[in-house]
Design a protein around this motif. Structure first.
Motif, PDB file in Angstrom:
ATOM      1  N   TYR A  31      13.047  28.318 -39.753  1.00 53.99           N
ATOM      2  CA  TYR A  31      12.603  29.295 -38.330  1.00 53.99           C
ATOM      3  C   TYR A  31      13.058  29.973 -38.089  1.00 53.99           C
ATOM      4  O   TYR A  31      14.557  30.237 -38.578  1.00 53.99           O
ATOM      5  N   SER A  32      12.409  31.396 -37.746  1.00 48.84           N
ATOM      6  CA  SER A  32      13.009  32.090 -37.597  1.00 48.84           C
ATOM      7  C   SER A  32      14.328  32.091 -35.940  1.00 48.84           C
ATOM      8  O   SER A  32      13.389  31.283 -35.167  1.00 48.84           O
ATOM      9  N   GLU A  33      14.711  32.912 -35.983  1.00 48.16           N
ATOM     10  CA  GLU A  33      15.305  32.671 -34.656  1.00 48.16           C
ATOM     11  C   GLU A  33      15.554  34.541 -33.650  1.00 48.16           C
ATOM     12  O   GLU A  33      15.301  35.655 -34.360  1.00 48.16           O
ATOM     13  N   LEU A  34      15.222  34.156 -32.785  1.00 44.52           N
ATOM     14  CA  LEU A  34      14.831  35.267 -31.485  1.00 44.52           C
ATOM     15  C   LEU A  34      15.881  35.315 -30.289  1.00 44.52           C
ATOM     16  O   LEU A  34      16.403  34.678 -30.584  1.00 44.52           O
ATOM     17  N   THR A  63      17.122  38.286 -27.661  1.00 45.07           N
ATOM     18  CA  THR A  63      17.024  39.058 -27.056  1.00 45.07           C
ATOM     19  C   THR A  63      18.475  39.570 -26.375  1.00 45.07           C
ATOM     20  O   THR A  63      17.690  40.786 -26.718  1.00 45.07           O
ATOM     21  N   ILE A 122      15.648  39.669 -34.323  1.00 43.74           N
ATOM     22  CA  ILE A 122      14.685  38.866 -34.875  1.00 43.74           C
ATOM     23  C   ILE A 122      15.218  38.956 -36.324  1.00 43.74           C
ATOM     24  O   ILE A 122      15.374  39.611 -37.515  1.00 43.74           O
ATOM     25  N   ASP A 129       9.944  40.180 -27.911  1.00 45.79           N
ATOM     26  CA  ASP A 129       9.580  38.621 -27.162  1.00 45.79           C
ATOM     27  C   ASP A 129       9.296  37.756 -28.323  1.00 45.79           C
ATOM     28  O   ASP A 129       8.673  37.976 -29.745  1.00 45.79           O
ATOM     29  N   GLU A 130       8.562  36.667 -27.610  1.00 53.24           N
ATOM     30  CA  GLU A 130       8.014  35.443 -28.194  1.00 53.24           C
ATOM     31  C   GLU A 130       7.086  35.955 -29.147  1.00 53.24           C
ATOM     32  O   GLU A 130       6.271  35.967 -30.556  1.00 53.24           O
ATOM     33  N   GLU A 131       5.675  36.952 -29.140  1.00 51.67           N
ATOM     34  CA  GLU A 131       4.630  37.321 -29.696  1.00 51.67           C
ATOM     35  C   GLU A 131       4.752  38.480 -30.720  1.00 51.67           C
ATOM     36  O   GLU A 131       4.830  38.268 -31.784  1.00 51.67           O
ATOM     37  N   MET A 135       8.268  37.608 -32.535  1.00 49.95           N
ATOM     38  CA  MET A 135       8.192  37.699 -33.146  1.00 49.95           C
ATOM     39  C   MET A 135       7.262  36.586 -34.224  1.00 49.95           C
ATOM     40  O   MET A 135       7.843  36.459 -35.732  1.00 49.95           O
ATOM     41  N   SER A 136       6.678  36.012 -33.797  1.00 44.06           N
ATOM     42  CA  SER A 136       4.906  35.942 -34.947  1.00 44.06           C
ATOM     43  C   SER A 136       4.479  36.782 -35.171  1.00 44.06           C
ATOM     44  O   SER A 136       4.964  36.492 -36.706  1.00 44.06           O
ATOM     45  N   GLU A 144       6.659  37.292 -38.134  1.00 43.71           N
ATOM     46  CA  GLU A 144       7.284  36.344 -39.340  1.00 43.71           C
ATOM     47  C   GLU A 144       5.946  36.336 -40.654  1.00 43.71           C
ATOM     48  O   GLU A 144       5.975  36.397 -41.386  1.00 43.71           O
TER      49      GLU A 144
END
Length: 924
Positions: free
Chosen positions: A437-440, A442, A470, A496-498, A500-501, A504
């Motif tokens: 899984y990816s790691e963010l 910030t 990321i 941010d989370e978006e 990170m998607s 991926e």
């Protein structure tokens, strides 16, 4: 909106017109144009008829005048009364006809027989026409179908001094000539008519245009319906519409405009400058009357997009039309849509730009290049070191090699390209590698686990301004191959989370390409390893040839090209080159099978044509065996060239199975291609292979090659062969190794798209002092003499220690040839890297090695030969067979001693004559 409203107004008018009957203006225009066309047509017709009538009258008048003038001309009466009127009158009539501009002048007697005519063959024949009125003394005109066609003619009498009619004169014109005159006048008539039509039509069009402008080309009912339609649309549209007159008064405001601007009910007719509810910027725009396109104005809490256009562009009244659109919610949606569009564009470009090759390093670099600077400021890609070699990756984030680095600047403190990194378990890279899984991160300044990896470097990264990360695992088919790291510096906001998607998604697109490249690397390495194991690693040392070679694999992988140099008995050498169409493991494996087959068949010492026939049968059996399998590729398009060079005779024998002919470089530097019969490719069967024999002088070069050397998509085969000829010509003393490199530099400046095998063999002749041969009579007594002759020759060569073993071998072979063979019997000794003894006879009987029992009296001769010799065997020739045996030379070879030239012959004679020799033969 104003421009769209204007277009809508025009389109609505046109649509109504297209559905309605023709307007009044249109009907008037059509009627007036029709009347003008009819009047002009009638005028043209009348003028044309009048012109034709006048032309016919003029033609008759001219005919009468010409006929009367000629009839009363001086000398005409005398000519008529002369013995030969034609001789005198024919020239006169032709001259008069041309001068008067008529088509004919005919003089005839009172019976109508012509004296003259423009066509001389008509003279003496009867005149076509009515001569009765003219014989009565009158002038008569008529239209007849005469010798010249349709004619208008006038006939006049010729009277003598007594008033008696003695002859007639007829003159006239062809109707065609009259018609031509009318036709020459017709353009003037039609031009005048066209001018009148144009003037009349133009005036009518101007009247109709004025009427259309006043009525808009509409009937009253249509105009009423159009205004009702426009009024309904105007008040139901979701955009505000304002129409402002030239004096600044508000002419019209629809319901949406009243709502957006909060206008009072009685606003229409008031000056715009008096509307206090509008903000100053919007009011200034409406008063100025200037053009505006999607200008954003705040009116209260609303964000309005304002468009303004003048209304007098198409000749309308002076003023402006204004449209208002509420974009308060659209502004926020548009911002998000732009961001989404940019991300989609980034993913689209990634799909096109990542995975263009099957190279792991190139694919990783493409991932880094596509993300900078549109998504991240810096991108690094770390792959497991095993992946770079096509192997499966390790389960932990150790031995990751940095394979790609890309950033907006080059002075970054990140790990350098090519560095091997062992990530600690506390780093985002190690956690992402282990979990998939990816790691963010910030804020990198607070990430203690990341700081533990390399405190000095992490401090330098923070000081450099990189603040966000990321770490996305590169995962394909459930296996993590490495990590992609996206970094942002102080110029941008943290991830941010978006985002990170999005990272991926980018990495997922690259992961499949990287895994495909890894698998290709593994398969390519396997194929290359297989191919290298199947190709010769080093060429054998032979005295007959000086050999240079090159092998270049194709750009897209291994293929089926191969070559070989095979030593044969008697110092001979076999050269082989072949090609299996295709690439990959199957082609390489097939190549290995064919090369092994050629090797095996060469041990049988077969001629080239027979060897290729055996290989052809083998390929056919291979195809049959693979026909029932699911992956039946078969051996399609396999070719082979096999040549045998004998340094003793300097003769080369070769055969081809669908292969290109070899080039021959002569000692003087000229180059030719061997005229070799080309057989079918291997595996087809049914066709024999033919051989070619040629004598090669010492120093000549035989050049064998595969089609990858000369064939190319950009040039024909003939052009490639000429380039090969030019590359080889003019360098007779250049070593074969240098010639190979020169040919490749000339024909293949870059990496080839197909495999290339090139073999250049320079011939050498075996010196005469290293060869000895004798003819042996068909008599057992000759064996002893041959033993003595061979012993003497071995002493000369300094090989006395091989004398005993060679005597045994020679005695057995000659005895078998005398006993079981037939003449001629010939013995040859060859001193090269080995000592070879050859016994040839004219029989094709094959010797057979037996293992004799204890009590057997015979059967031990060939067994003895096999035990004493290093190798022995049989080869067949067109004259019979040759049995040969080889013995290894001692390590220290003495210089050969000189001997009389006739020693061998004397020993043969002595052995054949003496009884002692016969006893030795019997004991052998």
């Amino acid at each position: 909106m104003a421009s769209r409203f204007a277009r809508f107004r025009h389109l609505s008018s046109r649509s109504l017109v297209s559905r309605s009957p023709r307007s009044v203006a249109g009907q008037v225009l059509v009627l007036q144009v029709a009347l003008v066309v009819l009047l002009v047509a009638c005028g043209v017709l009348a003028v044309a008829l009048q012109s034709k009538r006048d032309t016919d009258a003029e033609a008759k008048r001219r005919s009468v005048a010409v006929a009367q003038t000629f009839a009363h001309a001086p000398g005409v009466l005398a000519a008529v009364q002369s013995p030969d009127p034609t001789k005198i009158l024919q020239p006169l009539t032709e001259a008069g006809r041309k001068a008067a501009g008529v088509d004919f002048i005919v003089v005839m007697d009172t019976k109508g027989i012509r004296y003259t005519h423009p066509e001389p063959n008509r003279i003496g024949k009867r005149f076509v026409g009515n001569i009765g009125p003219s014989l009565a003394g009158r002038v008569y005109t008529e239209s007849v179908h005469g010798p010249l066609g349709r004619e208008v003619q006038a006939t006049v009498p010729i009277d003598d001094t007594n008033g008696k009619v003695v002859a007639l004169v007829s003159a006239g014109l062809k109707v065609k000539s009259v018609t031509n005159q009318v036709a020459r006048q017709l353009p003037i008539i039609l031009g005048a008519g066209a001018g009148a039509l144009a003037v009349a039509t133009g005036g009518t069009a101007l009247m109709g245009r004025r009427l259309r402008r006043q009525t808009h080309s509409l009937a009253p009912a249509e105009m009423a319906r159009m205004y009702e339609h426009h009024d309904a649309v105007l008040h139901s549209v979701r955009e505000g519409v304002l129409i402002i007159a030239g004096d600044g008064r508000l002419v019209l405001a629809n319901d949406e405009a009243r709502r957006l601007l909060e206008l009072p009910p009685d606003v229409e007719g008031r000056l715009v400058s008096e509307l206090s509810s509008l903000d100053p910027d919007t009011l200034a725009l409406l008063v100025s009357g200037r053009e505006a396109t999607d200008e954003v104005h705040f009116v209260g809490e609303r964000l309005l997009a304002v468009n303004q256009r003048p209304t007098d562009r198409d000749g309308g009244p002076k003023g402006t039309v204004v449209t208002l659109r509420d974009s308060t919610e659209l502004q926020a949606v548009t911002g998000r849509a732009e961001i989404a569009g940019e991300r989609l564009k980034l993913l689209y470009d990634a799909g096109l730009g990542i995975g263009t090759t099957l190279d792991v390093l190139r694919t990783a670099d493409e991932l880094a290049q596509v993300a900078v600077p549109r998504f991240a400021d810096f991108v690094t890609v770390d792959l497991a070191d095993a992946v770079l070699h096509g192997e499966e990756p390790a389960p932990t984030a150790t031995d990751l090699r940095r394979t790609a680095v890309c950033g907006i600047q080059d002075d970054h403190p990140l790990y350098e390209l090519g560095e091997l990194i062992d990530f600690l378990p506390s780093t985002p890279q190690a956690r992402g590698y282990g979990s998939g899984y990816s790691e963010l991160v910030t804020d990198l300044s607070t990430a203690t686990g990341w700081h533990a990896q390399d405190p000095e470097r992490t401090k330098a990264i923070i000081d450099y301004g990189i603040h966000s990360l990321i770490a996305a695992p590169i995962q394909a088919r459930g296996v993590v191959l490495g990590m992609a790291n996206f970094w942002r510096s102080k110029q941008h906001e943290p991830f941010d989370e978006e985002e990170m998607s999005l990272a991926e998604e980018l990495v997922a697109r690259a992961a499949v390409s990287i895994d495909n490249a890894r698998r290709y690397t593994r398969e390519h390495a396997l194929a290359v390893t297989l191919q290298r194991s199947l190709l010769p690693r080093a060429l054998p040392e032979v005295s007959a040839l000086d050999v240079g070679y090159r092998y270049l694999p194709a750009q897209s992988g291994v293929s089926g090209d191969w070559f070989d140099v095979i030593p044969l008995p008697g110092s001979r050498v076999a050269l082989a080159v072949g090609d299996v169409v295709g690439h990959g493991l199957h082609a390489a494996a097939t190549m290995g099978r064919l090369r092994t087959a050629v090797h095996n068949f060469s041990t049988l010492d077969l001629p080239p044509d027979e060897l290729l026939s055996h290989v052809d049968d083998l390929v056919g059996r291979i195809d049959q065996d693979e026909a029932g399998t699911e992956s039946a590729a078969g051996v399609v398009g396999a070719t082979c060239l096999y040549a045998i060079y004998d340094p003793v005779t300097r003769r080369c024998v070769m055969a081809s199975a669908g292969h290109l002919p070899p080039a021959l470089v002569h000692p003087d530097g000229t180059v030719t291609f061997v005229d070799l019969p080309t057989g079918p490719p291997l595996g087809l069967g049914g066709m024999p292979f033919l051989t070619a024999e040629l004598d090669l002088p010492e120093g000549a070069e035989l050049v064998l090659y595969t089609d990858g050397l000369i064939e190319d998509r950009k040039r024909d085969l003939d052009v490639g062969m000429e380039l090969l000829r030019d590359a080889l010509a003019g360098h007779p003393d250049r070593p074969p190794e240098e010639s190979c490199q020169a040919v490749l530099d000339e024909l293949l400046p870059g990496r080839p798209k197909d495999d290339v095998a090139l073999v250049i063999a320079r011939t050498r002749g075996l010196p005469a002092d290293r060869i000895a041969d004798w003819d042996v009579p068909l008599d057992p007594a000759a064996v002893a003499g041959m033993r003595d002759a061979v012993t003497q020759k071995l002493d000369e060569w300094g090989l006395s220690e091989l004398g005993f073993s060679m005597e045994l071998v020679l005695s057995e072979l000659i005895t078998n040839a005398i006993r079981y063979g037939s003449e001629p019997i010939h013995v040859r000794l060859i001193r090269d890297r080995t000592l070879t003894c050859e016994v040839a006879d004219g029989s094709s009987t094959s010797p057979h090695l037996r293992y004799a029992a204890t009590m057997d009296e015979g059967g031990r001769g060939l067994f003895l030969v096999s035990q004493i010799s290093e190798r022995w065997g049989t080869r067949y020739t067109p004259q019979g067979k040759v049995i040969w045996a080889e013995q290894a030379l001692p390590e220290v070879i003495e210089e050969p001693r000189s001997a009389p030239a006739d020693t061998d012959a004397a020993l043969l004679e002595e052995g054949a004559a003496g009884p002692e020799a016969r006893r030795e033969d019997g004991s052998a």
